[in-house]
Design an enzyme around this catalytic site. Structure first.
Site, short mmCIF file in Angstrom:
data_model
loop_
_atom_site.label_atom_id
_atom_site.label_comp_id
_atom_site.label_asym_id
_atom_site.label_seq_id
_atom_site.Cartn_x
_atom_site.Cartn_y
_atom_site.Cartn_z
N HIS A 133 -5.54 4.38 -14.26
CA HIS A 133 -4.66 4.63 -15.41
C HIS A 133 -5.11 5.87 -16.18
CE1 HIS A 133 -4.17 0.00 -15.39
NE2 HIS A 133 -3.01 0.48 -14.99
N LYS A 179 3.52 -13.37 -17.84
CA LYS A 179 2.18 -13.27 -17.24
C LYS A 179 1.14 -13.90 -18.17
CE LYS A 179 2.83 -9.01 -14.59
NZ LYS A 179 2.38 -7.62 -14.48
N ARG A 181 0.42 4.89 -6.01
CA ARG A 181 -0.83 4.81 -5.26
C ARG A 181 -0.59 4.87 -3.77
NH1 ARG A 181 -2.60 -0.34 -8.61
NH2 ARG A 181 -0.34 -0.33 -8.75
N SER A 183 -5.83 -3.11 -11.60
CA SER A 183 -6.42 -3.98 -12.62
C SER A 183 -6.81 -5.32 -12.01
CB SER A 183 -5.43 -4.21 -13.76
OG SER A 183 -5.16 -3.02 -14.44
P1 ADP Z 1 2.54 -2.91 -14.18
O1 ADP Z 1 2.51 -4.38 -14.50
O2 ADP Z 1 3.63 -2.16 -14.88
O3 ADP Z 1 2.44 -2.56 -12.74
P2 ADP Z 1 -0.12 -1.79 -14.37
O4 ADP Z 1 -1.01 -1.76 -15.57
O5 ADP Z 1 -0.60 -2.50 -13.17
O6 ADP Z 1 1.23 -2.39 -14.93
O7 ADP Z 1 0.28 -0.32 -13.94
C1 ADP Z 1 0.86 0.58 -14.84
C2 ADP Z 1 1.13 1.89 -14.12
O8 ADP Z 1 -0.11 2.46 -13.72
C3 ADP Z 1 1.95 1.74 -12.86
O9 ADP Z 1 2.80 2.87 -12.75
C4 ADP Z 1 0.94 1.77 -11.75
O10 ADP Z 1 1.49 2.28 -10.54
C5 ADP Z 1 -0.05 2.75 -12.34
N1 ADP Z 1 -1.38 2.57 -11.77
C6 ADP Z 1 -2.15 1.46 -11.79
N2 ADP Z 1 -3.32 1.67 -11.13
C7 ADP Z 1 -3.28 2.95 -10.69
C8 ADP Z 1 -4.16 3.78 -9.91
N3 ADP Z 1 -5.31 3.34 -9.45
N4 ADP Z 1 -3.75 5.03 -9.66
C9 ADP Z 1 -2.56 5.48 -10.10
N5 ADP Z 1 -1.68 4.77 -10.80
C10 ADP Z 1 -2.03 3.52 -11.09
#
Ligand code: ADP
Length: 163
Positions: free
Chosen positions: A21, A45, A94, A132
């Site tokens: 992030h 969630k 990703r 995450s």
């Molecule tokens: P959501 O529940 O919206 O997927 P996340 O917190 O998992 O929430 O992800 C938020 C954003 O961050 C999404 O666009 C996800 O693709 C991006 N993201 C999460 N981890 C990574 C990573 N390692 N590299 C790039 N983008 C990421």
């Protein structure tokens, strides 16, 4: 006359914020004047960190980045983005596995708000496997997450799991 400041909204769960992030947020700050990291208040969630904890951690990590703001949102993302005066939504890509869902969302959001573009950013190669949920699993069993998250997040995980 100075140009209108450009705002982007980066929505997500951020449970917790990972270096993936952080990488995307920093890239977005190079493209936009203001980046609003918007933590979704998703009632369905059961998160590890409360909404206040997640917001607090992101604020601490980005305290020196004046162009980054942290907020929460509820309901339709595009409505929230409009209220923020945003011209773009940021999402991280990703792997191919992210693509189908993200593509659907982007098209739906464009239907709802034709003036707001979805911008996909790709993280540094070594962060592409990071999520995450992976961080939560590793930390739960006392594994080393120091390469995956900011030290403030690492401390918070230690407190949460008592490891
Ligand atoms: P959501 O529940 O919206 O997927 P996340 O917190 O998992 O929430 O992800 C938020 C954003 O961050 C999404 O666009 C996800 O693709 C991006 N993201 C999460 N981890 C990574 C990573 N390692 N590299 C790039 N983008 C990421």
């Amino acid at each position: 006359m100075s140009p209108t400041p450009r705002t982007a909204v980066f929505p997500g769960s951020f449970d917790p914020l990972t270096n993936g992030h952080v990488d995307i947020i920093v890239r977005a700050t190079r493209l936009f004047d203001r980046v609003v990291v918007a933590v979704a208040m998703n009632a369905e969630k059961t998160p590890l960190f409360s909404i206040d904890e997640r917001v607090g951690l992101i604020r601490e990590v980005f305290r020196d980045h004046l162009s980054v703001q942290v907020d929460t949102f509820n309901g339709l993302l595009v409505e929230y983005a409009r209220q923020q005066g945003a011209s773009a939504l940021i999402r991280g890509l990703r792997a191919v596995s992210d693509f189908e869902y993200e593509f659907q969302m982007a098209l739906m959001n464009r239907n709802l708000a034709p003036g707001i573009e979805t911008v996909f950013l790709v993280p540094a190669f070594d962060l592409t496997y990071l999520s995450s949920s992976l961080v939560r699993e590793v930390a739960r069993f006392g594994g080393d997450v120091s390469q995956l998250v900011h030290p403030k997040v690492q401390q918070a995980l230690k407190r949460k799991f008592g490891t």
